[in-house]
Design a protein around this motif. Structure first.
Motif, PDB file in Angstrom:
ATOM      1  N   SER A  44       0.799  -1.226   0.000  1.00  0.00           N
ATOM      2  CA  SER A  44       0.000   0.000   0.000  1.00  0.00           C
ATOM      3  C   SER A  44       0.834   1.280   0.000  1.00  0.00           C
ATOM      4  N   PRO A  45       1.936   1.363   0.782  1.00  0.00           N
ATOM      5  CA  PRO A  45       2.717   2.605   0.765  1.00  0.00           C
ATOM      6  C   PRO A  45       3.244   2.964  -0.618  1.00  0.00           C
ATOM      7  N   LEU A  46       3.660   1.970  -1.403  1.00  0.00           N
ATOM      8  CA  LEU A  46       4.159   2.268  -2.756  1.00  0.00           C
ATOM      9  C   LEU A  46       3.025   2.741  -3.657  1.00  0.00           C
ATOM     10  N   ILE A  47       1.874   2.079  -3.576  1.00  0.00           N
ATOM     11  CA  ILE A  47       0.732   2.498  -4.390  1.00  0.00           C
ATOM     12  C   ILE A  47       0.358   3.939  -4.064  1.00  0.00           C
ATOM     13  N   SER A  48       0.316   4.264  -2.787  1.00  0.00           N
ATOM     14  CA  SER A  48      -0.052   5.617  -2.369  1.00  0.00           C
ATOM     15  C   SER A  48       0.949   6.651  -2.862  1.00  0.00           C
ATOM     16  N   LYS A  49       2.245   6.323  -2.775  1.00  0.00           N
ATOM     17  CA  LYS A  49       3.273   7.246  -3.243  1.00  0.00           C
ATOM     18  C   LYS A  49       3.084   7.571  -4.722  1.00  0.00           C
ATOM     19  N   ALA A  50       2.840   6.552  -5.522  1.00  0.00           N
ATOM     20  CA  ALA A  50       2.689   6.759  -6.964  1.00  0.00           C
ATOM     21  C   ALA A  50       1.406   7.521  -7.278  1.00  0.00           C
ATOM     22  N   ARG A  51       0.319   7.192  -6.592  1.00  0.00           N
ATOM     23  CA  ARG A  51      -0.954   7.848  -6.882  1.00  0.00           C
ATOM     24  C   ARG A  51      -0.941   9.325  -6.497  1.00  0.00           C
ATOM     25  N   GLU A  52      -0.089   9.711  -5.564  1.00  0.00           N
ATOM     26  CA  GLU A  52       0.025  11.125  -5.200  1.00  0.00           C
ATOM     27  C   GLU A  52       0.403  11.982  -6.412  1.00  0.00           C
ATOM     28  N   LYS A  53       1.090  11.387  -7.371  1.00  0.00           N
ATOM     29  CA  LYS A  53       1.617  12.133  -8.515  1.00  0.00           C
ATOM     30  C   LYS A  53       0.649  12.180  -9.690  1.00  0.00           C
ATOM     31  N   VAL A  54      -0.420  11.388  -9.639  1.00  0.00           N
ATOM     32  CA  VAL A  54      -1.332  11.300 -10.781  1.00  0.00           C
ATOM     33  C   VAL A  54      -2.054  12.624 -11.015  1.00  0.00           C
ATOM     34  N   LYS A  55      -2.682  13.169  -9.973  1.00  0.00           N
ATOM     35  CA  LYS A  55      -3.443  14.408 -10.123  1.00  0.00           C
ATOM     36  C   LYS A  55      -2.538  15.566 -10.525  1.00  0.00           C
ATOM     37  N   GLN A  56      -1.362  15.623  -9.931  1.00  0.00           N
ATOM     38  CA  GLN A  56      -0.427  16.697 -10.225  1.00  0.00           C
ATOM     39  C   GLN A  56      -0.027  16.720 -11.700  1.00  0.00           C
ATOM     40  N   HIS A  57       0.062  15.546 -12.320  1.00  0.00           N
ATOM     41  CA  HIS A  57       0.542  15.452 -13.701  1.00  0.00           C
ATOM     42  C   HIS A  57      -0.554  15.040 -14.681  1.00  0.00           C
ATOM     43  N   LYS A  58      -1.819  15.245 -14.310  1.00  0.00           N
ATOM     44  CA  LYS A  58      -2.908  14.709 -15.125  1.00  0.00           C
ATOM     45  C   LYS A  58      -2.933  15.259 -16.541  1.00  0.00           C
ATOM     46  N   ASN A  59      -2.449  16.479 -16.759  1.00  0.00           N
ATOM     47  CA  ASN A  59      -2.448  17.061 -18.109  1.00  0.00           C
ATOM     48  C   ASN A  59      -1.050  17.095 -18.716  1.00  0.00           C
ATOM     49  N   ALA A  60      -0.146  16.334 -18.155  1.00  0.00           N
ATOM     50  CA  ALA A  60       1.224  16.326 -18.679  1.00  0.00           C
ATOM     51  C   ALA A  60       1.241  15.794 -20.102  1.00  0.00           C
ATOM     52  N   GLY A  61       1.958  16.474 -20.954  1.00  0.00           N
ATOM     53  CA  GLY A  61       2.059  16.041 -22.349  1.00  0.00           C
ATOM     54  C   GLY A  61       3.272  15.182 -22.602  1.00  0.00           C
TER      55      GLY A  61
END
Length: 329
Positions: free
Chosen positions: A177-194
């Protein structure tokens, strides 16, 4: 070193690493009103966003004087050539102090490990727990431990060190779970990354993530990974567990670059492996897959499989002098 200092060190380490490998990197590029850690341009001209995070799940729990005493006594009585690193996990509680005589089986096992052909080994031991406090309800009567011996790298052999730093708690550590949470923290921040987004994670837990843990964390499948191959397509959909990519979600994250054991002034023994999202919005640049040890997903007739590289040592891609520079705090 406190948590913030370790976070700062690892972020700087990631930047220095990409530079050492011939990349250009821009620190804290703006994205979605926030800032990413790095915008990296590889030697072949492709670019990606790189995020740096430290994974430190709590695996050693409350202070246990009786267990500390075991570590101290083993250090006193064991005569070893310091060819192995030792880690230990425990289940149950030890309510009494063990004598040195009681620890003789552990001493004999540690001293009897081969000094000619070094291979990873593990050995279970158990001891009567002793008398528990009155307020503890039906506690286990046995304190069980398992000690893992891992060969040291050549430059660390023969150097005296504490045999055991403590006992991790067996059977109750959620390494996924800690690894999944770490990675998911970055999803919203980079949601429109090209561009591709790579999350670099430094696993500094007492017991680092194993291959089976990574298979579960990324794809939700926990089938055997001992051979370096893990089936990531479950036999039944209801067998799939919570994961980062198992249901083709979190496509913003193109890959996980997992480091293990990166610490200031000590990166010679660190490991690294690149894990690729099979269903990314933006695929990982080929340069990344060619440069780092790469765990790749392959389609087979009966499903998908995750194949690990044969060598995950950071030293397999960098010289000793480069590693020394990267480890400067």
């Amino acid at each position: 070193m406190d948590h913030q200092s370790l976070d700062d060190f690892f972020e700087a380490f990631v930047g220095r690493l990409f530079c050492e490998l011939g990349c250009d990197r821009k620190l804290h590029p703006p994205i979605n009103g926030r800032f990413s850690d790095y915008l990296v341009t590889t030697p072949d001209g492709t670019s990606l966003y790189a995020e740096a995070s430290v994974l430190r799940p709590e695996q050693f729990s409350k202070f246990r004087p009786t267990e500390e005493d075991v570590c101290r006594k083993l250090d006193e009585i064991c005569k070893v050539p310091y060819l192995y690193w030792f880690l230990a996990s425990a289940s149950g509680e030890l309510y009494r102090y063990l004598s040195k005589k009681e620890l003789t089986p552990i001493k004999k096992w540690m001293e009897g490990l081969s000094s000619e052909i070094l291979t990873a080994q593990r050995k279970p031991f158990s001891f009567p727990s002793g008398t528990p406090p009155r307020n503890e309800v039906t506690p286990p009567k046995v304190w069980e431990i398992e000690i893992h011996a891992s060969p040291r790298s050549e430059n660390k052999r023969g150097i005296p060190d504490l045999l055991l730093a403590g006992f991790g708690r067996g059977g109750g550590v959620d390494a996924v779970s800690p690894l999944i949470s770490k990675a998911r923290e970055k999803v919203k921040q980079h949601k429109n990354a090209g561009k591709p987004v790579i999350v670099t994670i430094n696993d500094i837990a007492d017991f680092c993530l194993g291959r089976i843990d990574m298979s579960v964390a990324l794809f939700g499948s926990e089938q055997s990974a001992e051979t370096g191959i893990s089936r990531i397509t479950p036999f039944r959909e209801d067998m799939r567990r919570r994961s980062l990519w198992g249901r083709k979600e979190n496509s913003t994250i193109s890959g996980i670059l997992l480091f293990q054991g990166v610490r200031p002034n000590d990166v010679e023994n660190a490991r690294v492996c690149l894990y690729e999202n099979p269903w990314p919005r933006h695929p990982i640049p080929d340069w990344l897959k060619e440069t780092f040890p790469h765990a790749c997903v392959k389609e087979e007739r009966d499903g998908q499989y995750l194949y690990w590289p044969s060598d995950e040592r950071l030293s397999s891609i960098l010289s000793s002098s480069s590693l020394a520079k990267l480890g400067d705090a």
